[in-house]
Write an enzyme that holds these catalytic residues in place. Structure first.
Site, PDB file in Angstrom:
ATOM      1  N   LEU A 130       2.954  -5.581  -7.860  1.00 50.65           N
ATOM      2  CA  LEU A 130       2.251  -6.612  -7.096  1.00 50.65           C
ATOM      3  C   LEU A 130       0.872  -6.170  -6.639  1.00 50.65           C
ATOM      4  O   LEU A 130       0.683  -5.049  -6.164  1.00 50.65           O
ATOM      5  CB  LEU A 130       3.080  -7.010  -5.872  1.00 50.65           C
ATOM      6  CG  LEU A 130       2.602  -8.289  -5.168  1.00 50.65           C
ATOM      7  CD1 LEU A 130       3.043  -9.521  -5.965  1.00 50.65           C
ATOM      8  CD2 LEU A 130       3.145  -8.371  -3.752  1.00 50.65           C
ATOM      9  N   CYS A 131      -0.083  -7.086  -6.741  1.00 52.45           N
ATOM     10  CA  CYS A 131      -1.460  -6.843  -6.323  1.00 52.45           C
ATOM     11  C   CYS A 131      -1.571  -6.497  -4.839  1.00 52.45           C
ATOM     12  O   CYS A 131      -2.415  -5.705  -4.439  1.00 52.45           O
ATOM     13  CB  CYS A 131      -2.283  -8.099  -6.636  1.00 52.45           C
ATOM     14  SG  CYS A 131      -3.936  -8.140  -5.922  1.00 52.45           S
ATOM     15  N   PHE A 132      -0.696  -7.075  -4.009  1.00 50.75           N
ATOM     16  CA  PHE A 132      -0.864  -6.992  -2.563  1.00 50.75           C
ATOM     17  C   PHE A 132      -0.331  -5.713  -1.937  1.00 50.75           C
ATOM     18  O   PHE A 132      -0.437  -5.548  -0.725  1.00 50.75           O
ATOM     19  CB  PHE A 132      -0.203  -8.207  -1.888  1.00 50.75           C
ATOM     20  CG  PHE A 132      -1.059  -9.425  -1.889  1.00 50.75           C
ATOM     21  CD1 PHE A 132      -1.783  -9.803  -0.761  1.00 50.75           C
ATOM     22  CD2 PHE A 132      -1.166 -10.207  -3.023  1.00 50.75           C
ATOM     23  CE1 PHE A 132      -2.574 -10.925  -0.769  1.00 50.75           C
ATOM     24  CE2 PHE A 132      -1.964 -11.340  -3.044  1.00 50.75           C
ATOM     25  CZ  PHE A 132      -2.674 -11.702  -1.907  1.00 50.75           C
TER      26      PHE A 132
END
Length: 238
Positions: A130-132
């Protein structure tokens, strides 16, 4: 610079619209939402990491972005895109300098509605799909948590940067992926307060308009029609 709003558009068509705007050789700032919850993968991210059974059982679509980076779950959010052609002076900025330019404007808009967001001046390495899970240089955080995930696409003729501004914190995102036991959370503006999407939209419009003198784009349906011919490029095909 032209300004466009498009609401509740299917994920693959959203990606195609950004791509078509890039090829049009004009400058755009676009704000949009998604018809269904959608997991977007970076262009170099393998579909094999996705738990397709979980997505289908929970009504989550899947798309491939034209930009790089890691996955984002688009749901309770407002998404932006910023597109400049090679004739724009900003085109000559490096990846990081353009990130900083756009992040500075977004932080101003958030601060103006009482969100004490700030820009990080370092990069952290994430260890999930995930990017976050970790901020990179000049990304935006709130209470030290990344709240906006952005990515760029660069060609000889245009630069596209788009990003997810999360309104509500979402947990359990690890279920979207195979072999991902570590909990994954996308943090949102609600770490500070509940934000109405119209309030956020208006503040972003004001801050970007102050810098770029935004003009409403009138031929949105024409762009959507062109994008219909490109949307297959962005389907996950799962």
């Amino acid at each position: 610079m032209f300004y466009i709003e498009t609401w509740k558009i299917p994920g693959d068509l959203n990606m195609a619209i950004d791509y078509v705007l890039g090829k049009s050789q004009s400058s755009y700032f676009r704000l949009y939402t998604w018809k269904n919850p959608t997991l977007s993968l970076g262009k170099n991210q393998s579909v094999d990491v996705v738990n397709t059974t979980y997505l289908k059982e929970n009504g989550i679509d899947c798309v491939k972005r034209p930009t790089g980076g890691r996955a984002v779950l688009h749901s309770k959010e407002l998404t932006y895109s910023f597109i400049i052609p090679n004739t724009d002076p900003l085109f000559r900025l490096s990846v990081l300098k353009l990130y900083k330019e756009i992040s500075t404007i977004i932080v101003e808009a958030l601060n103006n509605i009482g969100i004490p967001a700030e820009i990080v001046s370092h990069s952290s390495r994430g260890n999930t799909q995930l990017c976050f899970d970790a901020p990179s240089w000049y990304e935006i955080v709130l209470n030290r948590k990344k709240i906006i995930g952005s990515a760029q696409m660069r060609t000889k003729s245009f630069v596209l940067q788009h990003g997810s501004i999360v309104l509500k914190t979402t947990t359990g995102i690890e279920k979207c992926f195979k072999n991902q036991s570590e909990p994954i959370t996308q943090y949102g503006l609600d770490l500070a307060k509940e934000v109405d999407i119209e309030e956020l939209k208006n503040s972003l419009y004001k801050s970007f308009s102050k810098r770029f003198q935004l003009k409403r784009f009138e031929n949105v349906n024409e762009i959507i029609s062109l994008a219909e011919n490109e949307r297959m490029k962005f389907k996950c095909c799962i």
